[in-house]
Scaffold this active site. Structure first.
Site, PDB file in Angstrom:
ATOM      1  N   GLU A 166       0.854  -1.185   0.000  1.00 23.41           N
ATOM      2  CA  GLU A 166       0.000   0.000   0.000  1.00 23.41           C
ATOM      3  C   GLU A 166       0.893   1.239   0.000  1.00 23.41           C
ATOM      4  O   GLU A 166       0.453   2.333   0.323  1.00 23.41           O
ATOM      5  CB  GLU A 166      -0.960  -0.016   1.191  1.00 23.41           C
ATOM      6  CG  GLU A 166      -0.301  -0.260   2.535  1.00 23.41           C
ATOM      7  CD  GLU A 166      -1.217   0.073   3.695  1.00 23.41           C
ATOM      8  OE1 GLU A 166      -1.654   1.223   3.753  1.00 23.41           O
ATOM      9  OE2 GLU A 166      -1.488  -0.812   4.505  1.00 23.41           O
ATOM     10  N   THR A 220       3.758   3.865  16.074  1.00 18.63           N
ATOM     11  CA  THR A 220       3.408   2.632  15.343  1.00 18.63           C
ATOM     12  C   THR A 220       3.912   2.671  13.902  1.00 18.63           C
ATOM     13  O   THR A 220       3.374   1.991  13.035  1.00 18.63           O
ATOM     14  CB  THR A 220       1.877   2.371  15.394  1.00 18.63           C
ATOM     15  OG1 THR A 220       1.197   3.406  14.680  1.00 18.63           O
ATOM     16  CG2 THR A 220       1.350   2.333  16.802  1.00 18.63           C
ATOM     17  N   SER A 230      -7.163  -2.417   6.642  1.00 22.64           N
ATOM     18  CA  SER A 230      -8.139  -1.360   6.937  1.00 22.64           C
ATOM     19  C   SER A 230      -8.946  -1.001   5.700  1.00 22.64           C
ATOM     20  O   SER A 230      -8.483  -1.167   4.571  1.00 22.64           O
ATOM     21  CB  SER A 230      -7.414  -0.104   7.426  1.00 22.64           C
ATOM     22  OG  SER A 230      -6.867  -0.351   8.677  1.00 22.64           O
ATOM     23  N   LYS A 275      -5.235  -7.496  22.221  1.00 30.05           N
ATOM     24  CA  LYS A 275      -6.662  -7.181  22.362  1.00 30.05           C
ATOM     25  C   LYS A 275      -7.528  -8.238  21.667  1.00 30.05           C
ATOM     26  O   LYS A 275      -8.581  -8.613  22.158  1.00 30.05           O
ATOM     27  CB  LYS A 275      -6.976  -5.798  21.791  1.00 30.05           C
ATOM     28  CG  LYS A 275      -6.418  -4.688  22.656  1.00 30.05           C
ATOM     29  CD  LYS A 275      -6.737  -3.333  22.074  1.00 30.05           C
ATOM     30  CE  LYS A 275      -5.959  -2.288  22.840  1.00 30.05           C
ATOM     31  NZ  LYS A 275      -6.640  -1.055  23.059  1.00 30.05           N
ATOM     32  N   SER A 288      -9.982   2.066  14.706  1.00 24.81           N
ATOM     33  CA  SER A 288      -9.341   0.975  13.952  1.00 24.81           C
ATOM     34  C   SER A 288      -9.086  -0.229  14.865  1.00 24.81           C
ATOM     35  O   SER A 288      -9.202  -1.376  14.443  1.00 24.81           O
ATOM     36  CB  SER A 288      -8.053   1.430  13.260  1.00 24.81           C
ATOM     37  OG  SER A 288      -6.962   1.462  14.138  1.00 24.81           O
ATOM     38  N   CYS A 337      -3.351  -3.452   4.455  1.00 22.47           N
ATOM     39  CA  CYS A 337      -2.385  -4.458   4.945  1.00 22.47           C
ATOM     40  C   CYS A 337      -2.752  -5.877   4.510  1.00 22.47           C
ATOM     41  O   CYS A 337      -2.089  -6.845   4.903  1.00 22.47           O
ATOM     42  CB  CYS A 337      -2.283  -4.394   6.461  1.00 22.47           C
ATOM     43  SG  CYS A 337      -1.865  -2.763   7.060  1.00 22.47           S
ATOM     44  N   HIS A 387      -2.058 -10.150  12.249  1.00 24.86           N
ATOM     45  CA  HIS A 387      -1.525  -8.915  11.662  1.00 24.86           C
ATOM     46  C   HIS A 387      -1.248  -7.984  12.848  1.00 24.86           C
ATOM     47  O   HIS A 387      -2.150  -7.734  13.652  1.00 24.86           O
ATOM     48  CB  HIS A 387      -2.570  -8.315  10.720  1.00 24.86           C
ATOM     49  CG  HIS A 387      -2.279  -6.897  10.356  1.00 24.86           C
ATOM     50  ND1 HIS A 387      -1.075  -6.518   9.821  1.00 24.86           N
ATOM     51  CD2 HIS A 387      -3.032  -5.764  10.471  1.00 24.86           C
ATOM     52  CE1 HIS A 387      -1.092  -5.212   9.603  1.00 24.86           C
ATOM     53  NE2 HIS A 387      -2.264  -4.731   9.991  1.00 24.86           N
TER      54      HIS A 387
HETATM   55  N1  COA Z   1       1.904   2.900  31.153  1.00 27.95           N
HETATM   56  C1  COA Z   1       1.325   1.814  30.573  1.00 27.95           C
HETATM   57  N2  COA Z   1       0.329   1.910  29.633  1.00 27.95           N
HETATM   58  C2  COA Z   1      -0.076   3.145  29.268  1.00 27.95           C
HETATM   59  C3  COA Z   1       0.489   4.312  29.845  1.00 27.95           C
HETATM   60  C4  COA Z   1       1.521   4.153  30.828  1.00 27.95           C
HETATM   61  N3  COA Z   1       2.102   5.205  31.408  1.00 27.95           N
HETATM   62  N4  COA Z   1      -0.115   5.377  29.280  1.00 27.95           N
HETATM   63  C5  COA Z   1      -1.048   4.907  28.384  1.00 27.95           C
HETATM   64  N5  COA Z   1      -1.011   3.545  28.391  1.00 27.95           N
HETATM   65  C6  COA Z   1      -1.805   2.635  27.571  1.00 27.95           C
HETATM   66  C7  COA Z   1      -3.252   3.044  27.421  1.00 27.95           C
HETATM   67  O1  COA Z   1      -4.029   2.615  28.540  1.00 27.95           O
HETATM   68  C8  COA Z   1      -3.608   2.344  26.131  1.00 27.95           C
HETATM   69  O2  COA Z   1      -3.808   0.972  26.396  1.00 27.95           O
HETATM   70  P1  COA Z   1      -5.182   0.256  25.904  1.00 27.95           P
HETATM   71  O3  COA Z   1      -5.239   0.406  24.414  1.00 27.95           O
HETATM   72  O4  COA Z   1      -5.029  -1.152  26.366  1.00 27.95           O
HETATM   73  O5  COA Z   1      -6.286   1.003  26.585  1.00 27.95           O
HETATM   74  C9  COA Z   1      -2.324   2.424  25.306  1.00 27.95           C
HETATM   75  O6  COA Z   1      -1.287   2.708  26.257  1.00 27.95           O
HETATM   76  C10 COA Z   1      -2.338   3.523  24.261  1.00 27.95           C
HETATM   77  O7  COA Z   1      -2.712   4.711  24.894  1.00 27.95           O
HETATM   78  P2  COA Z   1      -3.714   5.711  24.165  1.00 27.95           P
HETATM   79  O8  COA Z   1      -3.991   6.845  25.087  1.00 27.95           O
HETATM   80  O9  COA Z   1      -4.887   4.947  23.630  1.00 27.95           O
HETATM   81  O10 COA Z   1      -2.768   6.184  22.974  1.00 27.95           O
HETATM   82  P3  COA Z   1      -3.034   7.188  21.800  1.00 27.95           P
HETATM   83  O11 COA Z   1      -4.376   7.822  21.889  1.00 27.95           O
HETATM   84  O12 COA Z   1      -1.860   8.101  21.788  1.00 27.95           O
HETATM   85  O13 COA Z   1      -3.012   6.302  20.447  1.00 27.95           O
HETATM   86  C11 COA Z   1      -2.977   4.478  18.943  1.00 27.95           C
HETATM   87  C12 COA Z   1      -2.619   4.973  20.364  1.00 27.95           C
HETATM   88  C13 COA Z   1      -2.550   3.047  18.827  1.00 27.95           C
HETATM   89  C14 COA Z   1      -4.504   4.590  18.733  1.00 27.95           C
HETATM   90  C15 COA Z   1      -2.206   5.356  17.884  1.00 27.95           C
HETATM   91  O14 COA Z   1      -0.836   5.148  18.068  1.00 27.95           O
HETATM   92  C16 COA Z   1      -2.583   5.027  16.454  1.00 27.95           C
HETATM   93  O15 COA Z   1      -3.564   5.505  15.945  1.00 27.95           O
HETATM   94  N6  COA Z   1      -1.779   4.186  15.762  1.00 27.95           N
HETATM   95  C17 COA Z   1      -2.084   3.701  14.424  1.00 27.95           C
HETATM   96  C18 COA Z   1      -2.963   2.474  14.523  1.00 27.95           C
HETATM   97  C19 COA Z   1      -3.161   1.844  13.166  1.00 27.95           C
HETATM   98  O16 COA Z   1      -2.237   1.782  12.394  1.00 27.95           O
HETATM   99  N7  COA Z   1      -4.355   1.391  12.864  1.00 27.95           N
HETATM  100  C20 COA Z   1      -4.647   0.860  11.540  1.00 27.95           C
HETATM  101  C21 COA Z   1      -4.020  -0.426  11.276  1.00 27.95           C
HETATM  102  S1  COA Z   1      -5.049  -1.771  11.673  1.00 27.95           S
END
Ligand code: COA
Length: 390
Positions: free
Chosen positions: A79, A152, A306, A242, A201, A111, A233
């Site tokens: 992609e 990521t 996605s 999860k 996502s 993906c 994946h």
């Molecule tokens: N210690 C341990 N864990 C912690 C923490 C700390 N100090 N602070 C936050 N976390 C955990 C959160 O609880 C969360 O866990 P959970 O998902 O089990 O609830 C995780 O870390 C991520 O925190 P979050 O606040 O949700 O992060 P974010 O809003 O900054 O975004 C993603 C995280 C993954 C959503 C973001 O990186 C993203 O969009 N990535 C791209 C995803 C992708 O590619 N999707 C399409 C492909 S399928």
């Protein structure tokens, strides 16, 4: 007759950043990245590598001259396309010296492209068992500096040779799939950086896993306990956690599916996301790092692209030199040079440049195949072993 993966090879670029360095630079608690996301390091892809050169570097680790003569199809899942018209597989064919009497094309569905290639490839081999098919999953994951998705990112390529001698994984033809037009992640044509609704996502990914996994169990009268390992994946390791939690609670940490999952995420936690290649890097990680999973084990694979397409399918682990695979992948990962966050930011920005004529500095890139640049909008690749431009 059985068909499937006979050989599998991996490549990633020679640079990485450490997630503690990134967390500190972004004023985040490092445990968010290390535990919350499950990521320790991330490969950084320099301008001298694109999906074509990365795919050639991955494929060169597995193909013999005899294989190159027997390949009838090159299916390139990506992609991170290098042209809206010309397929990356055309360049790959000439870089690797694969017979001109082959079908060569590119497949896109986020993906999922590599999995589409595998399904197409095994159908072809069922009718042409004396031939071979090369399937590639290669991508560069870019979300943008200082974005939530930055942790990521990553990139690399997985090359798989399919044949009727599936010493790595014999595919049994059992599969369940589900697709729906949704906006969880996409990559508009005018930018190299992805758009993502990250939390949505996550939810869609888990939902598609449950739908396809349950459809598979119903269709083939199977149960979770029929699998010795489930590989996912993995855009980042926590996503697989999860999904797996929904079929085996995480409290059961000694459950074999959790034990094997922990092996399957090891390499992904060091490389980051490689989109089409991520599921297959997880498969490599499982078979290279697990000492508990034997030949003959039943493996379930969850593929997700996605937009969105999900597929759950299965295969049986074959007998081959797993130590050699581990050596080759460990070498790829351990050779990488650690960048400071400032060096990474500079490399990232220079990778966004697009001009009709471009000369790329590849002097620090020791990979066999590199992208040298562009002349009047034509890409030029270099084989650093033969000194040939292609
Ligand atoms: N210690 C341990 N864990 C912690 C923490 C700390 N100090 N602070 C936050 N976390 C955990 C959160 O609880 C969360 O866990 P959970 O998902 O089990 O609830 C995780 O870390 C991520 O925190 P979050 O606040 O949700 O992060 P974010 O809003 O900054 O975004 C993603 C995280 C993954 C959503 C973001 O990186 C993203 O969009 N990535 C791209 C995803 C992708 O590619 N999707 C399409 C492909 S399928």
């Amino acid at each position: 007759m059985s068909v499937g993966i006979e050989k599998i090879g991996f490549y990633t670029a020679p640079y990485y950043i450490d997630m503690v360095d990134l967390a500190e630079a972004r004023n985040q608690d490092p445990n968010k990245f290390l535990i919350g996301i499950g990521q320790k390091q991330q490969s950084v892809i320099p301008p001298s590598q694109d999906v074509v050169s990365m795919a050639a570097n991955a494929a060169e680790t597995i193909l013999t001259e005899e294989d190159k003569k027997t390949i009838d199809m090159i299916i390139f899942g990506t992609e991170t396309g290098i042209d809206n018209s010309k397929a990356a597989s055309m360049y790959l064919q000439s870089l690797l010296g694969i017979s001109d009497y082959a079908r060569a094309f590119e497949v896109k569905q986020a993906c999922y492209g590599g999995t589409a290639g595998i399904q197409m490839g095994i159908n072809y081999l069922a009718l042409n068992p004396d031939r071979k098919v090369l399937v590639i999953g290669a991508d560069i994951a870019r979300y943008g500096l200082e974005t939530p998705g930055e942790v990521t990112q990553g990139g690399g390529a997985v090359a798989m040779l399919l044949s009727s001698n599936p010493t790595v994984l014999a595919l049994d033809g059992k599969s369940a799939f589900y697709s729906k037009n949704i906006m969880d992640f996409w990559r508009p044509n005018y930018t190299k950086e992805a758009r993502v609704d990250g939390h949505y996502s996550n939810d869609v990914y888990v939902d598609f896993f449950n739908r396809t996994f349950n459809q598979y169990l119903d269709r083939y009268n199977k149960q979770v306990t029929d699998f010795d390992a489930l590989v996912f994946h993995l855009p980042y390791p926590k996503m697989g956690v999860k999904a797996l939690r929904t079929v085996v609670p995480q409290e059961e940490e000694n459950n074999p599916l959790w034990v094997e999952f922990n092996h399957s995420k090891l390499y992904n936690s060091l490389v980051g996301n490689l989109y089409t290649g991520s599921l297959y890097l997880s498969l490599i990680s499982l078979i290279a790092n697990s000492k508990t999973i034997p030949a003959g084990a039943n493996i379930g694979l969850f593929s997700y692209g996605s937009g969105a397409q999900g597929e759950f399918y299965s295969g049986v682990l074959g007998e081959f030199d797993r130590k050699l695979l581990k050596q080759s992948v460990d070498q790829q990962i351990n050779r990488r040079k650690r960048l400071t966050i400032t060096e990474y930011e500079q490399m990232y920005r220079s990778g966004l440049k697009e001009t009709a004529d471009l000369s790329i500095n590849y002097s620090d890139d020791d990979s066999r195949f590199v992208l040298k640049g562009r002349a009047k909008d034509k890409l030029i690749y270099l084989d650093q072993v033969t000194g040939e431009d292609k």
